[in-house]
Design an enzyme around this catalytic site. Structure first.
Site, PDB file in Angstrom:
ATOM      1  N   HIS A   1       0.963 -46.288  -6.909  1.00 33.16           N
ATOM      2  CA  HIS A   1      -0.385 -45.796  -7.209  1.00 33.16           C
ATOM      3  C   HIS A   1      -1.037 -46.714  -8.248  1.00 33.16           C
ATOM      4  O   HIS A   1      -0.369 -47.213  -9.152  1.00 33.16           O
ATOM      5  CB  HIS A   1      -0.315 -44.362  -7.731  1.00 33.16           C
ATOM      6  CG  HIS A   1      -1.657 -43.728  -7.825  1.00 33.16           C
ATOM      7  ND1 HIS A   1      -2.507 -43.949  -8.894  1.00 33.16           N
ATOM      8  CD2 HIS A   1      -2.321 -42.925  -6.972  1.00 33.16           C
ATOM      9  CE1 HIS A   1      -3.629 -43.291  -8.689  1.00 33.16           C
ATOM     10  NE2 HIS A   1      -3.551 -42.650  -7.526  1.00 33.16           N
TER      11      HIS A   1
ATOM     12  N   GLU B   1      -2.707 -46.122 -10.787  1.00 33.95           N
ATOM     13  CA  GLU B   1      -2.483 -45.712 -12.189  1.00 33.95           C
ATOM     14  C   GLU B   1      -1.112 -46.169 -12.676  1.00 33.95           C
ATOM     15  O   GLU B   1      -0.944 -46.505 -13.847  1.00 33.95           O
ATOM     16  CB  GLU B   1      -2.671 -44.187 -12.322  1.00 33.95           C
ATOM     17  CG  GLU B   1      -4.152 -43.824 -12.241  1.00 33.95           C
ATOM     18  CD  GLU B   1      -4.442 -42.446 -11.690  1.00 33.95           C
ATOM     19  OE1 GLU B   1      -3.530 -41.602 -11.632  1.00 33.95           O
ATOM     20  OE2 GLU B   1      -5.605 -42.221 -11.288  1.00 33.95           O
TER      21      GLU B   1
ATOM     22  N   GLU C   1      -6.647 -47.184  -1.456  1.00 34.95           N
ATOM     23  CA  GLU C   1      -7.377 -46.557  -2.552  1.00 34.95           C
ATOM     24  C   GLU C   1      -8.100 -47.619  -3.374  1.00 34.95           C
ATOM     25  O   GLU C   1      -7.502 -48.236  -4.260  1.00 34.95           O
ATOM     26  CB  GLU C   1      -6.412 -45.789  -3.463  1.00 34.95           C
ATOM     27  CG  GLU C   1      -5.688 -44.659  -2.760  1.00 34.95           C
ATOM     28  CD  GLU C   1      -5.324 -43.553  -3.734  1.00 34.95           C
ATOM     29  OE1 GLU C   1      -5.716 -42.413  -3.476  1.00 34.95           O
ATOM     30  OE2 GLU C   1      -4.668 -43.830  -4.753  1.00 34.95           O
TER      31      GLU C   1
ATOM     32  N   SER D   1     -11.897 -40.265  -4.666  1.00 31.62           N
ATOM     33  CA  SER D   1     -12.997 -39.294  -4.667  1.00 31.62           C
ATOM     34  C   SER D   1     -13.281 -38.708  -3.290  1.00 31.62           C
ATOM     35  O   SER D   1     -14.434 -38.415  -2.956  1.00 31.62           O
ATOM     36  CB  SER D   1     -14.255 -39.906  -5.278  1.00 31.62           C
ATOM     37  OG  SER D   1     -13.997 -40.341  -6.611  1.00 31.62           O
TER      38      SER D   1
ATOM     39  N   LYS E   1      -1.304 -35.618  -9.857  1.00 27.30           N
ATOM     40  CA  LYS E   1      -1.224 -36.416 -11.099  1.00 27.30           C
ATOM     41  C   LYS E   1      -0.579 -35.568 -12.207  1.00 27.30           C
ATOM     42  O   LYS E   1       0.284 -34.763 -11.922  1.00 27.30           O
ATOM     43  CB  LYS E   1      -2.605 -36.955 -11.472  1.00 27.30           C
ATOM     44  CG  LYS E   1      -3.257 -37.668 -10.279  1.00 27.30           C
ATOM     45  CD  LYS E   1      -4.465 -38.471 -10.623  1.00 27.30           C
ATOM     46  CE  LYS E   1      -5.011 -39.126  -9.343  1.00 27.30           C
ATOM     47  NZ  LYS E   1      -6.143 -40.009  -9.607  1.00 27.30           N
TER      48      LYS E   1
HETATM   49  P1  PGA Z   1      -9.318 -38.877  -6.778  1.00 35.18           P
HETATM   50  O1  PGA Z   1      -7.834 -39.513  -6.856  1.00 35.18           O
HETATM   51  O2  PGA Z   1      -9.388 -38.143  -5.471  1.00 35.18           O
HETATM   52  O3  PGA Z   1      -9.374 -37.935  -7.967  1.00 35.18           O
HETATM   53  O4  PGA Z   1     -10.272 -39.995  -6.863  1.00 35.18           O
HETATM   54  C1  PGA Z   1      -7.241 -40.069  -5.721  1.00 35.18           C
HETATM   55  C2  PGA Z   1      -5.927 -40.706  -6.096  1.00 35.18           C
HETATM   56  O5  PGA Z   1      -5.845 -41.298  -7.177  1.00 35.18           O
HETATM   57  O6  PGA Z   1      -4.950 -40.629  -5.334  1.00 35.18           O
END
Ligand code: PGA
Length: 249
Positions: free
Chosen positions: A94, A96, A166, A211, A11
């Site tokens: 993704h 985000e 995800e 996570s 990220k």
């Molecule tokens: P995270 O992120 O392991 O911090 O939950 C995973 C991702 O967004 O690819």
């Protein structure tokens, strides 16, 4: 047999100097990994990271790319720009990007087509929000996201893509899907691929992300449908990421 693939999604973290230190620590720790190992770094880190990982088993990935070859697209990067630094993988769609930057299933598809055409391996992210799971839409939604993202690829091209399931509610929250939940939804995604591309579905690698960490990776990786992980927070420390690439509880 599908070879597992563990990818770090850094990220918006790590300056080039910090990135260099992280991969220098990771190279010896990950050298005996039995899976494919990828680090998806910010673009400003490509030069430093590609220098350190040259000749090792660690591959370089990007976190997004544009579908056009060049042009007036301020702030975007093309496939050729990524390839110039030795990038082989690119995360696309993704949550985000979808949530904060207006990415849609249609633009994800354009990016996937451009990445595959350029010889990059896309890591295509799909997943439901908390309220969508609670309303019972998870299976329909991830199937739809998957089919649109892949639309226009041939079955042979589909064999080589990576998909990351995800659940949005599990990203960066410390909440993880249970091993069984993740396995079940990844099975649904595989069947969505099969409904369009037949047995190419058996070759597509589908990761879990959200996570995933040294504590829960062993259980997740033991599930038959789960072919790897897309790792955010736990990819920012070499020791943690090394444990995940070894599926080490
Ligand atoms: P995270 O992120 O392991 O911090 O939950 C995973 C991702 O967004 O690819």
């Amino acid at each position: 047999m599908r070879k597992p693939i563990i990818a770090g999604n850094w990220k918006m973290n790590k300056t080039p100097a910090e990135a260099r230190a992280l991969v220098e620590a990771l190279v010896p720790l990950a050298a005996d990994a039995q899976c494919d190992v990828v680090v998806c770094t910010p673009a400003v880190d490509f030069a430093a990271v590609s220098e350190v990982i040259r000749g090792t088993n660690i591959k370089l990935g990007a976190q997004n790319m544009h579908w056009k070859e060049s042009g007036a697209y301020t702030g975007e990067l093309s496939a050729d720009m990524l390839k110039a630094y030795g990038v082989e993988y690119v995360i696309l769609g993704h949550s985000e990007r979808r949530q904060y930057f207006g990415e849609t299933d249609t633009t994800v598809n354009l990016r996937v087509l451009a990445a595959v055409k350029a010889g990059l391996t896309p890591i295509i992210c799909v997943g439901e929000k908390k309220e969508e799971r609670e309303a019972g839409y998870t299976d329909a939604l991830v199937s739809y996201q998957t089919k649109i993202a892949l639309s226009g690829l041939t079955a042979d091209e589909v064999r080589h893509v990576v998909i990351a399931y995800e659940p949005v509610w599990a990203i960066g929250t410390g909440l993880t899907a249970t091993d069984e939940q993740a396995n079940e939804t990844i099975g649904v995604i595989r069947e969505a691929v099969r409904s369009v591309y037949g047995d190419a579905a058996d070759d597509v690698r589908i990761q879990y992300g959200g996570s995933m960490n040294p504590k829960n990776c062993k259980g997740l990786m033991a599930q038959p449908e789960i072919d790897g992980g897309l790792i955010g927070g736990a990819s920012l420390k070499a020791e943690d990421f090394s444990k995940v690439v070894h599926f080490d509880a």
